[in-house]
Design a protein around this motif. Sequence first.
Motif, PDB file in Angstrom:
ATOM      1  N   ARG A 113     -15.045   0.812   8.692  1.00  0.00           N
ATOM      2  CA  ARG A 113     -16.370   0.208   8.503  1.00  0.00           C
ATOM      3  C   ARG A 113     -16.376  -0.851   7.406  1.00  0.00           C
ATOM      4  NH1 ARG A 113     -19.006   6.215   8.679  1.00  0.00           N
ATOM      5  NH2 ARG A 113     -19.196   6.411  10.955  1.00  0.00           N
ATOM      6  N   THR A 114     -15.606  -0.636   6.364  1.00  0.00           N
ATOM      7  CA  THR A 114     -15.654  -1.556   5.220  1.00  0.00           C
ATOM      8  C   THR A 114     -14.678  -2.723   5.329  1.00  0.00           C
ATOM      9  OG1 THR A 114     -14.058  -0.195   3.988  1.00  0.00           O
ATOM     10  CG2 THR A 114     -16.404   0.276   3.649  1.00  0.00           C
ATOM     11  N   ALA A 115     -13.564  -2.542   6.042  1.00  0.00           N
ATOM     12  CA  ALA A 115     -12.516  -3.561   5.991  1.00  0.00           C
ATOM     13  C   ALA A 115     -12.102  -4.114   7.355  1.00  0.00           C
ATOM     14  CB  ALA A 115     -11.281  -2.996   5.286  1.00  0.00           C
ATOM     15  N   PHE A 116     -12.428  -3.431   8.459  1.00  0.00           N
ATOM     16  CA  PHE A 116     -11.911  -3.851   9.762  1.00  0.00           C
ATOM     17  C   PHE A 116     -12.994  -4.174  10.788  1.00  0.00           C
ATOM     18  CE2 PHE A 116      -8.222  -2.089   7.814  1.00  0.00           C
ATOM     19  CZ  PHE A 116      -7.118  -2.648   8.447  1.00  0.00           C
ATOM     20  N   GLU A 117     -14.107  -3.505  10.720  1.00  0.00           N
ATOM     21  CA  GLU A 117     -15.145  -3.693  11.735  1.00  0.00           C
ATOM     22  C   GLU A 117     -15.636  -5.140  11.750  1.00  0.00           C
ATOM     23  OE1 GLU A 117     -19.039  -1.264  13.385  1.00  0.00           O
ATOM     24  OE2 GLU A 117     -18.567  -1.185  11.243  1.00  0.00           O
ATOM     25  N   ASN A 118     -15.731  -5.679  12.961  1.00  0.00           N
ATOM     26  CA  ASN A 118     -16.202  -7.057  13.162  1.00  0.00           C
ATOM     27  C   ASN A 118     -15.328  -8.106  12.471  1.00  0.00           C
ATOM     28  OD1 ASN A 118     -18.471  -6.127  14.664  1.00  0.00           O
ATOM     29  ND2 ASN A 118     -19.571  -5.716  12.753  1.00  0.00           N
ATOM     30  N   ASP A 128      -6.236  -4.672   2.613  1.00  0.00           N
ATOM     31  CA  ASP A 128      -6.696  -3.943   3.799  1.00  0.00           C
ATOM     32  C   ASP A 128      -5.507  -3.390   4.574  1.00  0.00           C
ATOM     33  OD1 ASP A 128      -9.280  -4.768   3.169  1.00  0.00           O
ATOM     34  OD2 ASP A 128      -9.215  -6.473   4.551  1.00  0.00           O
ATOM     35  N   LEU A 129      -4.506  -4.220   4.782  1.00  0.00           N
ATOM     36  CA  LEU A 129      -3.343  -3.827   5.571  1.00  0.00           C
ATOM     37  C   LEU A 129      -2.531  -2.742   4.874  1.00  0.00           C
ATOM     38  CD1 LEU A 129      -2.263  -7.356   6.821  1.00  0.00           C
ATOM     39  CD2 LEU A 129      -3.370  -5.548   8.157  1.00  0.00           C
ATOM     40  N   ALA A 130      -2.443  -2.833   3.545  1.00  0.00           N
ATOM     41  CA  ALA A 130      -1.701  -1.812   2.794  1.00  0.00           C
ATOM     42  C   ALA A 130      -2.416  -0.470   2.864  1.00  0.00           C
ATOM     43  CB  ALA A 130      -1.532  -2.249   1.341  1.00  0.00           C
ATOM     44  N   ALA A 131      -3.749  -0.495   2.743  1.00  0.00           N
ATOM     45  CA  ALA A 131      -4.524   0.747   2.831  1.00  0.00           C
ATOM     46  C   ALA A 131      -4.379   1.350   4.222  1.00  0.00           C
ATOM     47  CB  ALA A 131      -5.991   0.474   2.519  1.00  0.00           C
ATOM     48  N   TYR A 132      -4.392   0.491   5.234  1.00  0.00           N
ATOM     49  CA  TYR A 132      -4.231   0.971   6.606  1.00  0.00           C
ATOM     50  C   TYR A 132      -2.852   1.582   6.815  1.00  0.00           C
ATOM     51  CZ  TYR A 132      -3.753   1.101  11.640  1.00  0.00           C
ATOM     52  OH  TYR A 132      -3.526   1.546  12.914  1.00  0.00           O
ATOM     53  N   ALA A 133      -1.821   0.894   6.364  1.00  0.00           N
ATOM     54  CA  ALA A 133      -0.457   1.378   6.571  1.00  0.00           C
ATOM     55  C   ALA A 133      -0.256   2.740   5.924  1.00  0.00           C
ATOM     56  CB  ALA A 133       0.538   0.367   6.013  1.00  0.00           C
ATOM     57  N   ALA A 134      -0.797   2.925   4.715  1.00  0.00           N
ATOM     58  CA  ALA A 134      -0.650   4.202   4.025  1.00  0.00           C
ATOM     59  C   ALA A 134      -1.377   5.312   4.773  1.00  0.00           C
ATOM     60  CB  ALA A 134      -1.189   4.085   2.599  1.00  0.00           C
ATOM     61  N   LEU A 135      -2.555   4.999   5.297  1.00  0.00           N
ATOM     62  CA  LEU A 135      -3.328   6.002   6.033  1.00  0.00           C
ATOM     63  C   LEU A 135      -2.631   6.361   7.343  1.00  0.00           C
ATOM     64  CD1 LEU A 135      -5.951   7.637   5.903  1.00  0.00           C
ATOM     65  CD2 LEU A 135      -7.104   5.747   7.078  1.00  0.00           C
ATOM     66  N   ARG A 136      -2.072   5.382   8.011  1.00  0.00           N
ATOM     67  CA  ARG A 136      -1.359   5.637   9.265  1.00  0.00           C
ATOM     68  C   ARG A 136      -0.158   6.553   9.044  1.00  0.00           C
ATOM     69  NH1 ARG A 136       1.770   1.789  13.644  1.00  0.00           N
ATOM     70  NH2 ARG A 136       3.374   1.714  12.047  1.00  0.00           N
TER      71      ARG A 136
END
Length: 230
Positions: A113-118, A128-136
């Motif tokens: 919602r905060t970094a990827f939506e729309n 954003d990408l680093a936070a995503y990679a860590a979560l994945r």
Amino acid sequence: MTNTYPISFSIPTEKFQTVKSSLVFAEKTRILSPLIPGDTSTYIYETEDSYYQQYKESYFALTMKKGGWDCMRHYEIVMCGCVPYFVDIEQCPENTMALWDKQMLLEANALYRTAFENKSIESLTPEDLAAYAALRVRFLALLEDRFTAGNMAKYVLNTAGFSDAKRVLYLSGQTGEDYLRCVTLAGMKEVLGMGVMIIREFLMCIKENRLITELCMAEDLLIRILSTRL
């Protein structure tokens, strides 16, 4: 209720390992998977590979409660290196999907919602990408640790107090499609191999027999069945 424990769907370990090994070649080409649960117009995939591929190419995939809270879709999304965007997960009862890390699911929703939506892929920031990679990575580790079929079978045996069981009598009162029954059986076969004995229509075959009443009693009898040893 005492002596009652949660269980979940799982992914056969070999399938998980095969799909996971392919993720290094998967490029993310969209923010959100085009498959929308409940919208049959998006059910366009004719092969398992094409179904998996659209998740591999997506950063996030929509999932939600439909017939029930738990669903194989959640596991498939994570297995394909995608992160679930789980609508209304905060409303899921505490003892439902109890083996999932619901805080992690909430983190995923917040990141979407905060970094990827729309957003376009080009507008995503390195943060954003680093936070995503860590979560994945955390989701994949959770799936491998808790939700591969062999580990789920070990969890069932350990929780029941029979981690050293060598043989399991696997009973089912039906032969129709049932994901939980089938993947749990796959896990038992992974762990015990030929030590798993399957009687699919056992309950139907013993109508009028005293044993059917005993099988429907408390978990003690079930444990004795599960703990059959060499």
